[in-house]
Design a protein around this motif. Structure first.
Motif, PDB file in Angstrom:
ATOM      1  N   VAL A   1      -2.769   6.649 -14.216  1.00  0.00           N
ATOM      2  CA  VAL A   1      -2.253   5.181 -13.893  1.00  0.00           C
ATOM      3  C   VAL A   1      -2.902   4.979 -12.658  1.00  0.00           C
ATOM      4  O   VAL A   1      -2.846   5.608 -11.586  1.00  0.00           O
ATOM      5  N   GLY A   2      -4.622   3.906 -13.169  1.00  0.00           N
ATOM      6  CA  GLY A   2      -5.438   3.887 -11.063  1.00  0.00           C
ATOM      7  C   GLY A   2      -6.041   5.585 -11.379  1.00  0.00           C
ATOM      8  O   GLY A   2      -6.428   5.781 -11.657  1.00  0.00           O
ATOM      9  N   PRO A   3      -5.172   5.725  -9.604  1.00  0.00           N
ATOM     10  CA  PRO A   3      -6.093   7.305  -9.027  1.00  0.00           C
ATOM     11  C   PRO A   3      -5.663   7.903  -9.511  1.00  0.00           C
ATOM     12  O   PRO A   3      -5.960   9.140  -9.112  1.00  0.00           O
ATOM     13  N   ILE A   4      -4.130   7.760 -10.418  1.00  0.00           N
ATOM     14  CA  ILE A   4      -3.824   9.108  -9.854  1.00  0.00           C
ATOM     15  C   ILE A   4      -3.850   8.945 -11.974  1.00  0.00           C
ATOM     16  O   ILE A   4      -3.230   8.880 -12.396  1.00  0.00           O
ATOM     17  N   SER A   5      -3.734  11.087 -11.966  1.00  0.00           N
ATOM     18  CA  SER A   5      -4.027  11.104 -13.689  1.00  0.00           C
ATOM     19  C   SER A   5      -3.365  12.678 -13.628  1.00  0.00           C
ATOM     20  O   SER A   5      -3.167  13.778 -12.719  1.00  0.00           O
TER      21      SER A   5
END
Length: 414
Positions: free
Chosen positions: A360-364
């Motif tokens: 999700v966006g910059p977090i994985s």
């Protein structure tokens, strides 16, 4: 008059077509029937109480300490007023979800409002507000003491840049010894009362009641894996199209070539074992150091495991924390000149892998099958120069099996 019977046309017996477990080039799957869902139905009730308020959530696990709600699922419950209901002017339920990431580097790539420069990112992916009851002006109506509600959560959300994402699961990270790195996803459901001015001192802090909940983002593989026989090598030979092959090399004086086979699709329920087959080919002199007949001090090691990467993107590159995600119970099944073979199953660690892979966006959270080959510690191997080899191949870990497709969320197409 006699009638002559016409002879039927001659038919040539065509060769029986060959069949494959998975679609081949030029073929496509038209339909696929899954089994009935195997998950237990949640029929319990979760309650949170204060002096004057009760929040009850239905369809919960029996004796669950924290309520669980599926992504895109229904939030069903009831708000109860234990006293002074005649003074209440408005009753609301709010559902919030926040994704937070922090690194020691400056410059997060995305935030809910602006681009941050202190390495922090905060993104609201849930912000639902429900008005359950509101007193109309110039009326003498009294707020009900019990107000049921039912609301369906969304499956996706849009960030401030207009990108659509699947809502992430709730999770917590606790990385000891990694200063400045943090990531979590948290959800809360709150009851908020509005009372007239002058009476709020009698209500004190009892005008609101909140509880965290687990947002379960359920996923499943896109189709079923092949049924395994007692020997993986037999299945590998009978249905090679059902396996994904990954090649790598081990640098020695004489290069060894490795092949890792894992079943298709490379998406697996995190509660199920993941079968694999591994083989090394090359010069017998180099392979001999990995055979069981070698003394322990003269034997190299081959380890297959699950590795989870938790990453937060920054302007100058991703900040990645790697954690062991599971182990294998591999066994050496073949020792022949020029060839060594292992097979086994990978088991995810339930404490580390408690949510599926996602971004999700910059977090994985990204998962890999990791292969580590360590050279023998003995000096007797100096004639053959070994270099430690580490390779990883991406997989997806899901919350559900393919057979649970009746209830699970979207599949992962790899």
């Amino acid at each position: 008059m006699s009638l002559a019977l016409a002879q039927p046309p001659a038919y040539e017996l065509a060769q029986t077509p060959s069949y494959a477990v998975l679609p081949r080039s030029g073929e496509q799957r038209l339909a696929l029937s899954g089994r009935m869902p195997t998950r237990a139905i949640r029929s319990g009730t979760f309650e949170k109480r204060s002096k004057r308020l009760v929040l009850a959530l239905y369809e919960q696990r029996a004796e669950g300490e924290v309520p669980v709600i599926d992504r895109g699922g229904w939030v069903s419950g009831c708000v109860g007023l234990l006293e002074r209901a005649q003074e209440v002017q408005k009753v609301e339920v709010k559902i919030d979800g926040v994704l937070y990431g922090q690194t020691s580097r400056a410059g997060s790539t995305m935030s809910s409002n602006r681009s941050l420069t202190d390495g922090k990112m905060k993104l609201m992916y849930l912000s639902e507000s429900l008005t359950l009851w509101e007193k109309k002006s110039q009326t003498n109506t009294t707020c009900p003491t019990e107000i049921p509600f039912r609301h369906r959560l969304p499956k996706t959300f849009f960030d401030n840049q207009g990108n659509e994402w699947l809502i992430p699961p709730t999770f917590e990270t606790n990385f000891k010894g990694m200063y400045g790195f943090m990531a979590y996803s948290r959800c809360t459901i709150s009851v908020i009362l509005t009372v007239p001015r002058g009476l709020d001192k009698f209500w004190s802090k009892d005008t609101s009641l909140s509880t965290p909940f687990v947002l379960q983002a359920r996923t499943r593989p896109p189709f079923a894996s092949i049924e395994m026989s007692s020997r993986l090598l037999e299945t590998l030979k009978s249905a090679p199209e059902a396996w994904s092959q990954h090649n790598f090399t081990v640098q020695t004086t004489d290069t060894l070539v490795g092949q890792l086979y894992i079943s298709k699709p490379t998406a697996y329920c995190m509660n199920d074992p993941i079968p694999f087959h591994l083989q090394l080919t090359g010069e017998s002199a180099a392979l001999a150091f990995f055979q069981l007949s070698q003394p322990a001090m003269e034997r190299g090691s081959v380890q297959v495991s699950i590795l989870r990467h938790i990453s937060v993107a920054a302007l100058d590159g991703d900040v990645v924390h790697r954690v062991p995600g599971g182990r294998s119970n591999q066994r050496l099944v073949s020792q022949s000149p020029g060839l060594l073979s292992w097979e086994g199953e990978l088991i995810a660690d339930a404490d580390t892998v408690n949510v599926g892979s996602f971004r999700v966006g910059p977090i994985s959270m990204t998962d890999y099958v990791s292969i580590t080959i360590d050279p023998p510690p003995s000096k007797k191997t100096q004639k053959i120069a070994f270099i430690q080899t580490s390779r990883r191949f991406q997989i997806v870990l899901t919350t559900d099996r393919w057979q649970d497709m009746g209830e699970a969320g979207p599949s992962y197409e790899l």
